[in-house]
Design an enzyme around this catalytic site. Sequence first.
Site, short mmCIF file in Angstrom:
data_model
loop_
_atom_site.label_atom_id
_atom_site.label_comp_id
_atom_site.label_asym_id
_atom_site.label_seq_id
_atom_site.Cartn_x
_atom_site.Cartn_y
_atom_site.Cartn_z
N LYS A 180 0.86 -1.18 0.00
CA LYS A 180 0.00 0.00 0.00
C LYS A 180 0.90 1.23 0.00
CE LYS A 180 -1.78 2.42 3.28
NZ LYS A 180 -1.43 3.69 2.60
N PRO A 181 1.06 1.86 -1.18
CA PRO A 181 1.89 3.08 -1.21
C PRO A 181 1.15 4.25 -0.59
CG PRO A 181 0.96 2.65 -3.40
CD PRO A 181 0.47 1.55 -2.49
N GLY A 234 6.95 4.86 8.54
CA GLY A 234 6.06 6.00 8.77
C GLY A 234 6.15 6.46 10.21
N GLU A 256 9.89 0.98 10.71
CA GLU A 256 10.85 2.09 10.59
C GLU A 256 10.06 3.36 10.89
OE1 GLU A 256 13.85 1.51 10.37
OE2 GLU A 256 13.97 -0.46 9.43
N CYS A 290 13.38 10.68 7.71
CA CYS A 290 13.31 10.42 9.16
C CYS A 290 14.70 10.38 9.77
CB CYS A 290 12.48 9.19 9.49
SG CYS A 290 12.80 7.83 8.44
N GLU A 387 9.40 15.65 15.38
CA GLU A 387 10.07 15.47 14.09
C GLU A 387 9.62 16.62 13.18
OE1 GLU A 387 9.05 11.72 12.29
OE2 GLU A 387 11.07 11.53 11.46
C1 SIN Z 1 13.53 7.56 5.46
O1 SIN Z 1 13.53 8.76 5.64
O2 SIN Z 1 12.57 6.89 5.82
C2 SIN Z 1 14.66 6.82 4.79
C3 SIN Z 1 15.86 7.61 4.58
C4 SIN Z 1 17.00 6.83 3.98
O3 SIN Z 1 16.87 5.69 3.54
O4 SIN Z 1 18.08 7.39 3.97
#
Ligand code: SIN
Length: 486
Positions: A180-181, A234, A256, A290, A387
Amino acid sequence: MLDIASKFKMTGAYIDGQWVKASSGKSFAVLNPANSEHLADVADCTKADALNAVAAAKTAFKMWSGKTAKQRCDILRKWNDLILANVDQLGALLSKEQGKPLAEAKGEITYGASYIEWFAEEARRAYGDVIPASRPNTQIVVMKQPVGVVAAITPWNFPNAMIARKVAPALAAGCTIVIKPAPETPLSALALAVLAEEAGIPKGVINILPTTQTSDVGDVLTTHPDIAKVSFTGSTNVGRHIMRNGADTVKRLSLELGGNAPFIVFDDADLDAAVEGALNSKFRNSGQTCVCANRLYIQAGIYDQFAAAFAKKVETLKVGDAFDEGVTQGPLINQNAMTKVEELVGDALEKGASAIVGAQRHELGGLYYAPTVLRDVPLNARVLKEEIFGPVAPLIKFEMEEDVIALANDSEFGLAGYFFARDIGRVWRVAAALECGIVGVNEGVTSAVEAPFGGVKQSGLGREGSHYGLDDYLDIKYVLMGGLGH
Ligand code: SIN
């Protein structure tokens, strides 16, 4: 501007090897965040579509997991080659739906393909073990087997690479997948399926569900008994929800989640390298990763010098459309992102920070925010706790190593952290003390296919990439073989 070939402008869902409309007949618009250009109307998948996709992936699992590792490797390699052969087209499509500058988008396509190449190779190294047994006439054998059908829920900030990083180890291990994008960026996902088909990936092995019905479709994917594992990139909040959803069927999880990366510059750092590292870490994808530096702690002896040199560099960043020459900073993804960035900057200024660059919408208007440097940000500012996901760099002065370690670790997140220092003892101490899954020492960008990507604390579970990344898609089976004597 490059004209994108019609074969990459898919608007259906991809289920069981067929391009289909949503069962509701509904579609949703995909817009370019740089200028609101209407790019496509894409199938808006429903629960029923998700159930069909899971059933297709379940049927395909028997066939795909039954292939030899070499057969899966050969197909994945072909997919990698096709992606690389189409990097210009895929990059342009990605820039259009996500907004990141074309060079960065093409870099993402190459980065994504590197996961497919890597796991094609790793497929052949899913070694088991033979363990010396203590009982006579027995052997202990450990074999690794694919976990089953995987659901991948992926974000908009890397519309290609975050899919590649999940689908490649899943397929290499022998799993099938339902993806699911993010609703903002389904086109890059669908373009990957076009090339997967061309590479010979059989029907049902990869299924893609574009949708705005994210909780309906997400709930099917995270609760269905035929889904063995969920891999999600996410927010931490959604990650918690997925953990709860997966509890009843004890799903394997790779999560992640959010980050709040500290970026520390010690007095003994190479100043130019630290400024360059901060720029690369903070402003990659306009601050929308992230692992972006989220709070920059600078030691007192170098603070003013760093602030001046960094601000000078940030002023030169070129903001604009992905296809314009020299642009390195694209728009934010949507209005919610803009509101959040404005709120965080407003809160920091109100609490006493001062703006040395930016701190306002960019003159181009729309979703462009000016690259921003704030100095003397007080420790109670929200921008240090949340964040940011935008091009805002808050600077904080510190005195002692132990103080900055305590500040850096004072977070529920633990994804990436960075520091610049030359003293070898300090390098070792600080690398060990930072509560992060990823640490960059004198480097502002750490991501690489060979390296394990993932967090500690509430930044998630599991690792993507590297040789560890395959294990997340494999179950360990212990077989005790008895009766081996005469
Ligand atoms: C991400 O922001 O989720 C991944 C960043 C990356 O792979 O460097």
